[in-house]
Design an enzyme around this catalytic site. Structure first.
Site, mmCIF file in Angstrom:
data_model
loop_
_atom_site.group_PDB
_atom_site.id
_atom_site.type_symbol
_atom_site.label_atom_id
_atom_site.label_comp_id
_atom_site.label_asym_id
_atom_site.label_seq_id
_atom_site.Cartn_x
_atom_site.Cartn_y
_atom_site.Cartn_z
ATOM 1 N N LYS A 5 64.936 -25.153 -0.666
ATOM 2 C CA LYS A 5 64.078 -26.346 -0.782
ATOM 3 C C LYS A 5 62.999 -26.151 -1.849
ATOM 4 O O LYS A 5 62.678 -27.074 -2.597
ATOM 5 C CB LYS A 5 63.414 -26.644 0.558
ATOM 6 C CG LYS A 5 64.376 -27.194 1.607
ATOM 7 C CD LYS A 5 64.330 -28.691 1.600
ATOM 8 C CE LYS A 5 65.242 -29.319 2.625
ATOM 9 N NZ LYS A 5 65.436 -30.736 2.390
ATOM 10 N N HIS A 42 64.571 -29.900 17.272
ATOM 11 C CA HIS A 42 63.132 -29.674 17.128
ATOM 12 C C HIS A 42 62.458 -29.914 18.478
ATOM 13 O O HIS A 42 63.079 -30.412 19.411
ATOM 14 C CB HIS A 42 62.578 -30.590 16.037
ATOM 15 C CG HIS A 42 63.075 -30.231 14.668
ATOM 16 N ND1 HIS A 42 63.920 -31.029 13.936
ATOM 17 C CD2 HIS A 42 62.863 -29.109 13.917
ATOM 18 C CE1 HIS A 42 64.197 -30.435 12.783
ATOM 19 N NE2 HIS A 42 63.579 -29.277 12.745
ATOM 20 N N TYR A 77 66.798 -21.574 3.980
ATOM 21 C CA TYR A 77 66.420 -23.005 3.876
ATOM 22 C C TYR A 77 65.202 -23.174 2.968
ATOM 23 O O TYR A 77 65.176 -24.020 2.075
ATOM 24 C CB TYR A 77 66.127 -23.487 5.293
ATOM 25 C CG TYR A 77 65.601 -24.881 5.456
ATOM 26 C CD1 TYR A 77 66.455 -25.976 5.429
ATOM 27 C CD2 TYR A 77 64.245 -25.111 5.691
ATOM 28 C CE1 TYR A 77 65.971 -27.271 5.625
ATOM 29 C CE2 TYR A 77 63.758 -26.394 5.887
ATOM 30 C CZ TYR A 77 64.619 -27.469 5.857
ATOM 31 O OH TYR A 77 64.140 -28.740 6.059
ATOM 32 N N LEU A 98 67.971 -38.777 10.889
ATOM 33 C CA LEU A 98 66.708 -39.256 11.482
ATOM 34 C C LEU A 98 65.858 -40.030 10.465
ATOM 35 O O LEU A 98 65.410 -41.151 10.733
ATOM 36 C CB LEU A 98 65.944 -38.023 12.009
ATOM 37 C CG LEU A 98 64.465 -38.157 12.328
ATOM 38 C CD1 LEU A 98 64.233 -39.099 13.498
ATOM 39 C CD2 LEU A 98 63.866 -36.773 12.654
ATOM 40 N N VAL A 99 65.641 -39.440 9.310
ATOM 41 C CA VAL A 99 64.755 -40.059 8.323
ATOM 42 C C VAL A 99 65.470 -41.210 7.606
ATOM 43 O O VAL A 99 64.884 -42.281 7.389
ATOM 44 C CB VAL A 99 64.234 -39.008 7.314
ATOM 45 C CG1 VAL A 99 63.275 -39.650 6.316
ATOM 46 C CG2 VAL A 99 63.546 -37.846 8.036
ATOM 47 N N GLY A 100 66.746 -41.007 7.271
ATOM 48 C CA GLY A 100 67.504 -42.053 6.572
ATOM 49 C C GLY A 100 67.599 -43.333 7.391
ATOM 50 O O GLY A 100 67.386 -44.442 6.884
ATOM 51 N N GLY A 151 71.845 -38.574 2.753
ATOM 52 C CA GLY A 151 71.412 -38.246 4.119
ATOM 53 C C GLY A 151 70.929 -39.498 4.831
ATOM 54 O O GLY A 151 70.063 -39.450 5.708
HETATM 55 P P1 NDP Z 1 69.396 -35.081 9.907
HETATM 56 O O1 NDP Z 1 70.033 -33.791 10.315
HETATM 57 O O2 NDP Z 1 69.062 -36.074 10.942
HETATM 58 O O3 NDP Z 1 70.321 -35.767 8.802
HETATM 59 C C1 NDP Z 1 70.875 -35.036 7.767
HETATM 60 C C2 NDP Z 1 71.568 -35.984 6.837
HETATM 61 O O4 NDP Z 1 72.110 -35.228 5.739
HETATM 62 C C3 NDP Z 1 72.728 -36.732 7.493
HETATM 63 O O5 NDP Z 1 72.785 -38.040 6.971
HETATM 64 C C4 NDP Z 1 73.930 -35.924 7.024
HETATM 65 O O6 NDP Z 1 75.115 -36.699 6.948
HETATM 66 C C5 NDP Z 1 73.485 -35.534 5.623
HETATM 67 N N1 NDP Z 1 74.195 -34.357 5.129
HETATM 68 C C6 NDP Z 1 74.177 -33.094 5.643
HETATM 69 N N2 NDP Z 1 74.994 -32.307 4.929
HETATM 70 C C7 NDP Z 1 75.534 -33.081 3.945
HETATM 71 C C8 NDP Z 1 76.468 -32.840 2.903
HETATM 72 N N3 NDP Z 1 76.998 -31.635 2.709
HETATM 73 N N4 NDP Z 1 76.811 -33.861 2.090
HETATM 74 C C9 NDP Z 1 76.289 -35.100 2.284
HETATM 75 N N5 NDP Z 1 75.388 -35.391 3.240
HETATM 76 C C10 NDP Z 1 75.027 -34.390 4.067
HETATM 77 O O7 NDP Z 1 68.125 -34.674 9.059
HETATM 78 P P2 NDP Z 1 66.682 -35.362 9.007
HETATM 79 O O8 NDP Z 1 66.816 -36.825 8.826
HETATM 80 O O9 NDP Z 1 65.865 -34.795 10.093
HETATM 81 O O10 NDP Z 1 66.141 -34.720 7.647
HETATM 82 C C11 NDP Z 1 66.132 -35.438 6.423
HETATM 83 C C12 NDP Z 1 65.382 -34.599 5.417
HETATM 84 O O11 NDP Z 1 64.067 -34.358 5.910
HETATM 85 C C13 NDP Z 1 66.009 -33.239 5.173
HETATM 86 O O12 NDP Z 1 65.976 -32.964 3.784
HETATM 87 C C14 NDP Z 1 65.113 -32.283 5.944
HETATM 88 O O13 NDP Z 1 65.104 -31.014 5.347
HETATM 89 C C15 NDP Z 1 63.772 -32.973 5.837
HETATM 90 N N6 NDP Z 1 62.788 -32.668 6.879
HETATM 91 C C16 NDP Z 1 63.055 -32.929 8.200
HETATM 92 C C17 NDP Z 1 62.088 -32.670 9.162
HETATM 93 C C18 NDP Z 1 62.314 -32.937 10.615
HETATM 94 O O14 NDP Z 1 61.424 -32.658 11.425
HETATM 95 N N7 NDP Z 1 63.456 -33.490 11.000
HETATM 96 C C19 NDP Z 1 60.777 -32.102 8.794
HETATM 97 C C20 NDP Z 1 60.585 -31.948 7.390
HETATM 98 C C21 NDP Z 1 61.565 -32.209 6.485
HETATM 99 P P3 NDP Z 1 76.083 -36.862 8.265
HETATM 100 O O15 NDP Z 1 75.325 -37.724 9.225
HETATM 101 O O16 NDP Z 1 77.281 -37.529 7.746
HETATM 102 O O17 NDP Z 1 76.299 -35.481 8.769
#
Ligand code: NDP
Length: 322
Positions: A148, A187, A144, A13-15, A9
């Site tokens: 998790k 969000h 979800y 956003l976080v990555g 991921g």
């Molecule tokens: P994003 O939606 O911004 O990013 C999701 C990432 O997961 C992307 O890099 C996406 O890849 C990848 N991904 C999704 N599906 C697959 C798949 N089937 N195989 C491989 N990669 C996949 O999410 P966030 O950065 O917001 O969230 C990151 C983590 O933080 C998550 O686990 C989320 O549950 C958790 N979280 C987020 C919060 C928030 O407020 N945003 C709050 C608390 C927890 P691609 O870009 O190629 O689609």
């Protein structure tokens, strides 16, 4: 052996925030890249982690020694309510593949990402790390949430049966550059930033849903990124850690909207649609465990982080996820 850190991921956003911190903090510093480290930020195009074969291929390619596991099917309230089975299955598959292939590849450490919205619906506040499994989650996101929560169960099972060093992080609401700014399925902060931007551009009123009174804890993605790096390097326990600002740093939705209006430079009509539901008034989470372990951490002041995020959105409007 040099360390290879795979961030699943890594394009979200976080990555992207972890990538930013790793590339901008001084090398060798607490949150910066260490000598010999290679960081890989994987997107779904490099491998669909719902599929075991593609997950194995990714691990064969990079041979990670450490993993920060962020990849997930993520969405707002509407999407969570509509696609409960998809949220349950996709996330169970992703997590199961990542953890099991990490075990097969003898990965030294995995930090997986949970969320405070996996906590029980009826629970005594503040939330803390011991309350994840103490009641059913809110029915709106049970797919979800259950997927998790299982990561925590899996982490314990991998540790007990195989001695794996797998753990998890529980962030509160995250915001920052590279967020999903979609108007329907985002969000609260990115959604309001986009709405306010359009109100300014089209000379229309900026209307915020609800009374603006509910309180929330928001963490800036660059701060969260540092905390993930800390957890990967300095925390060796299976029990999760809540990664959040303090309970005394809650902000109201009105304060969020005010800060957005200021940052966008919106001068038109601005109001609250009190006929729309507010959701829960507060759901504070404690960051006591984090602060005790990390020994002090300077969070970016909310307004400063919000202003930075708005500027990023305005500059990157054409490429942002809208
Ligand atoms: P994003 O939606 O911004 O990013 C999701 C990432 O997961 C992307 O890099 C996406 O890849 C990848 N991904 C999704 N599906 C697959 C798949 N089937 N195989 C491989 N990669 C996949 O999410 P966030 O950065 O917001 O969230 C990151 C983590 O933080 C998550 O686990 C989320 O549950 C958790 N979280 C987020 C919060 C928030 O407020 N945003 C709050 C608390 C927890 P691609 O870009 O190629 O689609």
């Amino acid at each position: 052996m040099p360390n290879v850190i795979l961030v699943t991921g890594g394009t979200g956003l976080v990555g992207k925030a972890i990538e930013h911190v790793i590339n901008t903090e001084p090398e060798g510093s607490r949150f910066g890249k260490q000598p010999g480290e290679t960081w890989i930020f994987a997107s779904s195009s490099e491998g669909d982690l719902r599929d075991p074969a593609q997950t194995r291929q990714l691990y064969e390619k990079y041979k990670p020694t450490h993993v920060i596991h962020l990849a997930a099917l993520v969405g707002g309230l509407f999407k969570n309510m509509k696609y409960k089975l998809t949220f349950l299955r996709d996330n169970i598959l992703i997590n199961d593949n990542v953890l099991h292939v990490s075990y097969e590849h003898k990965v030294q450490k995995v930090v997986s990402c949970l969320s405070t919205c996996v906590f029980p619906d009826k629970v005594e506040y503040p939330l803390d790390e011991n309350k994840i499994h103490s009641g059913p989650p809110h029915e709106s996101n049970f797919g979800y949430a259950h997927a998790k929560r299982m990561v925590d169960v899996q982490n314990h099972a991998y540790k007990e049966e195989f001695g794996c060093n797998f753990t998890s992080a529980i962030p509160t609401n995250v915001f920052g550059p590279n967020d999903n700014f979609d108007l329907e399925d985002s969000h609260v902060i990115p959604g309001l930033i986009h709405k306010c931007y359009l109100a300014k551009k089209n000379n229309t009123p900026f209307v915020v849903s609800g009374t603006g009174k509910p309180l929330r804890q928001f963490i800036f993605s660059y701060d969260l990124a540092k905390l993930f790096i800390w957890q990967l390097r300095e925390y060796d326990d299976v029990e999760p850690v809540i990664l959040s600002v303090g309970e005394d740093e809650e902000v109201s939705i009105k304060e969020v909207a005010d800060a957005i209006v200021k940052a966008v430079g919106f001068e038109g009509e601005y109001s609250f649609d009190t006929s729309r539901a507010d959701g829960q008034f507060r759901k504070p989470a404690s960051n006591k465990k984090l602060l005790t372990l990390i020994g002090g951490f300077q969070f970016t002041p909310f307004e400063e982080a919000l202003d930075f995020t708005v500027k990023w959105f305005l500059t990157n409007y054409n490429n942002a996820r809208t």
